[in-house]
Design a protein around this motif. Sequence first.
Motif: not given
Lengths: 141, 368
Positions: B233, B296, A96, B299-300, B240, B243
């Motif tokens: 992304m 966030i 990421l 999602h992570i 993050l 998106t």
Amino acid sequence: MKDDFEPTIIGFLCRWCSYAGADLAGTSRLQYPPSMLPIRVMCSSRVDPVFIITAFLRGADAVLVAGCHPGDCHYIEGNYYTRRRFACLRKIFETLGMESDRIRLSWISASEGPRFAQVVTDYTDKIKKLGPNPAKKEIFL
Amino acid sequence: MSKVLRISKGAEQGVQELLKFLLESGKVKGVLTLTKINNNGAVDYSLITNSEMLKDALPLFPLMPANAGKLLSRFTLKSALAEPIAVVVKPCELRAFIELVKREQGSLENFLFISSTCDGVYPLEISSNGEVAKKLSKYWDAVKKGDIAPDIRPTCSCCKYFLPYNADITIALIGENIDKECKIFLTTEKGKKSVEGMKGQLVEGELKTQEVKNLLNKREENKKKLFDNPALMQDGLSGLIETFGRCIGCHGCSRVCPICYCTLCTFDSKDYENEPSTYETELKKRGGMRVPPNTILYHIGRLTHIGISCVGCGMCTDVCPVDIPLSTIFLKVGGEVQQTFNYIPGKSVEEKVPLTIFEKEELTEVED
């Protein structure tokens, strides 16, 4: 400005080894920066990666997970699972594009007071150089 | 090389006939297959025991109204099937089911798995307005040529696992003359036994044809394009936020995810109801915060929980009301995690999920 920055490191310490290691560092009167906020867990494998992400997003500058050395786990194999989960989280951070240096896994035994002090000192220095966690000032998390 | 039953009929019809044979000969007691709901192109999974009803079956239809892996797990969560059932599923649905079985969320017993070489499925949004029907001829043309079908789900267009793992019977579609003949590959003993007595020509055949290999290369290229696209992304926290910032928190992605099997997701549980003091401390630090918080994190968090087993079926992207390219992100990140452990989700039921096992000497690079 950067010199004033005192990082906050959240430390998940296993109750049998690393927490006792921290205790020993204290009783041995070893000097190390007051940057780490310890959270005692029964085993490093108790730490769900979501805990680490939570700490990170709530603004911790770094998160340290510490447990017994491989082979020394009080529950025989807990720390092996920790290592796999941590590798998984680390990969996610890297993919990421997040700073994977802000999470760290270390093995510190109950007899390693000096090592504990060393780990905290080194890690604090490293995070000082990295600067504050950008998540600190973000609102839309 | 494996045994093939060749029927000189179109693939769709051939499979229908196979299902009919299985039901009428009593080799299975039921059939789970995609079935027509109306004439607009909408389909749904149905369990059929009466062979008359198979006339509405569309076993090879390029849509995935729900990931069948999740449906099969629901069937067998409390106990294994008592009677044999044949299911016609896409390769990724079968992989998802295998992942669920490994997590003790189902049982493989008494299933006869029928799958096909898969050229992907269309997004659900075009499933009920008649758009799918218009695209079908182009889809089957692409299948015959072994091309990436146009307008299919993004994750389908870069899926490398379109040859099914663990299927008893595999229908060859890609690069085949599917208008004229139906090639039924009998990949297991169970598959061979189940078609005994069925009309057709028994020959030897190879599933991994040159067309299949070519498609694999095309998808590999497409995958690179899709993953490296900066529009997917941006790196880091700001990416993050950009998106996932538009996430409305419906949690539909976890609802349809075949791997997310918890009936109460931790992120929906009381653990994530915050005390007023939490808001206070956060506000003191930041001077403002998004309400409700933890988008966030959700999602992570989901990435850490299911990334290792993500089969890239694309359901999550499909149901997202704000068009977050979830499945592409999950497949990209999950794929990296899977590669760390050299793991292909759903490939083998014996192979344990990497996070549930360990080696004593490994991964020293993550220790400090």
